[in-house]
Design a protein around this motif. Structure first.
Motif, short mmCIF file in Angstrom:
data_model
loop_
_atom_site.label_atom_id
_atom_site.label_comp_id
_atom_site.label_asym_id
_atom_site.label_seq_id
_atom_site.Cartn_x
_atom_site.Cartn_y
_atom_site.Cartn_z
N PHE A 21 -1.78 8.97 -14.39
CA PHE A 21 -0.80 9.32 -13.35
C PHE A 21 -1.28 8.78 -12.00
N ASP A 22 -2.54 9.05 -11.66
CA ASP A 22 -3.09 8.61 -10.37
C ASP A 22 -3.12 7.09 -10.26
N GLU A 23 -3.40 6.41 -11.37
CA GLU A 23 -3.45 4.95 -11.36
C GLU A 23 -2.07 4.36 -11.05
N ILE A 24 -1.03 4.96 -11.63
CA ILE A 24 0.33 4.48 -11.36
C ILE A 24 0.72 4.74 -9.91
N VAL A 25 0.36 5.92 -9.40
CA VAL A 25 0.65 6.24 -8.01
C VAL A 25 -0.04 5.24 -7.09
N ASP A 26 -1.31 4.94 -7.36
CA ASP A 26 -2.06 3.99 -6.54
C ASP A 26 -1.41 2.61 -6.55
N LYS A 27 -0.86 2.23 -7.68
CA LYS A 27 -0.21 0.92 -7.82
C LYS A 27 0.99 0.79 -6.89
N HIS A 28 1.71 1.90 -6.68
CA HIS A 28 2.93 1.86 -5.88
C HIS A 28 2.73 2.31 -4.43
N ALA A 29 1.57 2.80 -4.10
CA ALA A 29 1.34 3.37 -2.77
C ALA A 29 1.57 2.33 -1.67
N ASN A 30 2.25 2.74 -0.62
CA ASN A 30 2.58 1.87 0.50
C ASN A 30 1.40 1.84 1.47
N LYS A 31 0.56 0.83 1.32
CA LYS A 31 -0.69 0.77 2.09
C LYS A 31 -0.46 0.36 3.54
N ASP A 32 0.77 -0.02 3.88
CA ASP A 32 1.07 -0.31 5.28
C ASP A 32 1.10 0.98 6.10
N ILE A 33 1.47 2.08 5.47
CA ILE A 33 1.60 3.34 6.22
C ILE A 33 0.67 4.44 5.72
N LEU A 34 -0.01 4.20 4.57
CA LEU A 34 -0.86 5.23 3.98
C LEU A 34 -2.30 4.74 3.84
N VAL A 35 -3.20 5.71 3.80
CA VAL A 35 -4.61 5.42 3.54
C VAL A 35 -5.18 6.61 2.77
N LYS A 36 -6.18 6.36 1.92
CA LYS A 36 -6.78 7.45 1.16
C LYS A 36 -7.81 8.18 2.01
N ASP A 37 -7.81 9.54 1.90
CA ASP A 37 -8.80 10.32 2.61
C ASP A 37 -10.05 10.48 1.73
N ALA A 38 -11.02 11.25 2.20
CA ALA A 38 -12.29 11.41 1.49
C ALA A 38 -12.12 12.08 0.14
N ASN A 39 -11.02 12.81 -0.05
CA ASN A 39 -10.78 13.50 -1.31
C ASN A 39 -9.90 12.70 -2.28
N GLY A 40 -9.57 11.48 -1.90
CA GLY A 40 -8.79 10.63 -2.79
C GLY A 40 -7.29 10.84 -2.68
N ASN A 41 -6.84 11.55 -1.64
CA ASN A 41 -5.41 11.79 -1.43
C ASN A 41 -4.83 10.71 -0.52
N TRP A 42 -3.64 10.23 -0.86
CA TRP A 42 -2.94 9.32 0.04
C TRP A 42 -2.40 10.11 1.22
N ARG A 43 -2.69 9.63 2.45
CA ARG A 43 -2.26 10.32 3.67
C ARG A 43 -1.60 9.32 4.61
N ARG A 44 -0.73 9.80 5.46
CA ARG A 44 -0.14 8.94 6.48
C ARG A 44 -1.20 8.56 7.52
N LYS A 45 -1.26 7.28 7.83
CA LYS A 45 -2.27 6.81 8.80
C LYS A 45 -2.10 7.48 10.15
N ASP A 46 -0.85 7.71 10.55
CA ASP A 46 -0.60 8.26 11.89
C ASP A 46 -0.91 9.75 11.98
N LEU A 47 -1.21 10.40 10.84
CA LEU A 47 -1.46 11.85 10.86
C LEU A 47 -2.91 12.21 10.52
N ILE A 48 -3.77 11.20 10.39
CA ILE A 48 -5.19 11.48 10.12
C ILE A 48 -5.99 11.37 11.40
#
Length: 331
Positions: free
Chosen positions: A304-331
């Motif tokens: 499940f996580d591998e598929i999510v990572d494949k589709h994640a929009n890296k222009d607006i998201l980044v992974k935090d220390a816990n491996g969660n995708w987060r909005r860049k503007d909110l970290i």
């Protein structure tokens, strides 16, 4: 990402239209004061009276999940003298206690015939997994059938009138026209958005539904949903909210943004409160929903996580220390 200065909704929603940093959903809400809902209510009454006069075993068909909206729609139609046939298109996920109660309650409360339509389980699982893998849009297949199957049943039973719920395009701001007729309408079946005849309000609809026996998750103390801000929408089955969450990896928002933006527009929450809730919760994938989804379609949570990572929009998201995708503007 452009953020609506009134409600906090980002412009990444498909079909989103911003003007002077204000989303169309906010502008639509302001423009509702120019819609004569009393005239629309009269029109609904006329539509129902005309249909009753035509006769038939059923006056209309209502697709129902058992949720707050369908409970209120059925209650209002019964008040107008209508006898609806209820149709529920089932998914294969684990039912909640609240969802089971509400679906049972809606037919018993109003003493109505109710069809449960279960799509072929293997096909549901295969199509759901395929759409998850290919588009990160897991419920695309079943949601198409949630809308199309009731219309097919209406035609099979010669029922010329169907009522859906809200006009989501207007409520979420991809159109500025509060159409009453659904585009699936044809010469044989007229399909209406019921909440185009009334000004829609989630909280008030929930309160009214409770008068008719609707129960939320808190009433059964069964599930504290993470990544949410309320306990009364999309509560019928556990994994269904995965569809709501999978918007986040692609577009940077999910159900928290959806609900808080509506509450801000209606004065039920301040934008500052909404901003805080979005930052704290919008990225969270509920673990129970994730587990139920994986068990249903037969995959591991790692996959499940591998598929999510494949589709994640890296222009607006980044992974935090816990491996969660987060909005860049909110970290």
């Amino acid at each position: 990402m452009k953020i609506c200065k009134k409600c906090g909704m980002p412009d990444t929603r498909i079909g989103s239209v911003f003007e002077d940093d204000v989303c169309l959903a906010c502008r639509n809400y302001e423009n509702r004061k120019n819609i004569d809902f009393s005239e629309r209510h009269k029109l609904l009454k006329e539509i129902c009276e005309k249909r009753i006069a035509e006769g038939g075993e059923y006056d209309c068909l209502c697709p129902v999940s058992g949720g707050k909206d369908s409970t209120v729609i059925v209650s209002e139609l019964v008040k107008l003298g209508m006898k609806p046939l209820l149709v529920t298109v089932m998914d294969e996920f684990t039912r909640t206690k609240a969802g089971t109660h509400n679906l049972k309650n809606i037919a018993e409360r109003f003493n109505l015939d109710h069809i449960y339509f279960r799509c072929a389980p293997g096909t549901f699982k295969n199509e759901t997994l395929k759409d998850f893998e290919n588009e990160l849009h897991p419920l695309k297949w079943i949601e198409e059938r949630i809308y199309s199957i009731p219309i097919k049943i209406a035609k099979a039973y010669n029922i010329p009138l169907v009522f859906f719920g809200e006009n989501s395009g207007y409520e979420y701001g991809s159109t500025d026209n509060l159409e009453m007729l659904h585009p699936a309408s044809d010469d044989n079946v007229k399909v209406y958005y019921f909440f185009s005849f009334f000004p829609y309000n989630e909280i008030e609809t929930m309160k009214k539904a409770k008068e008719y026996g609707f129960k939320d998750l808190d009433d059964f103390d069964e599930w504290f949903r993470q990544g949410n801000v309320e306990n009364f929408t999309q509560i019928d089955s556990i994994a269904y909210i995965i569809q709501l969450w999978t918007k986040f990896p692609k577009f940077g928002f999910q159900r928290v943004s959806d609900i808080t933006s509506r509450m801000v527009r209606k004065g039920q929450m301040t934008k500052e409160q909404a901003d805080l809730l979005i930052k704290e919760r919008d990225y969270i994938c509920d673990p129970a929903a994730k587990r139920d989804f994986c068990n249903t379609v037969g995959i591991t949570e790692k996959y499940f996580d591998e598929i999510v990572d494949k589709h994640a929009n890296k222009d607006i998201l980044v992974k935090d220390a816990n491996g969660n995708w987060r909005r860049k503007d909110l970290i």
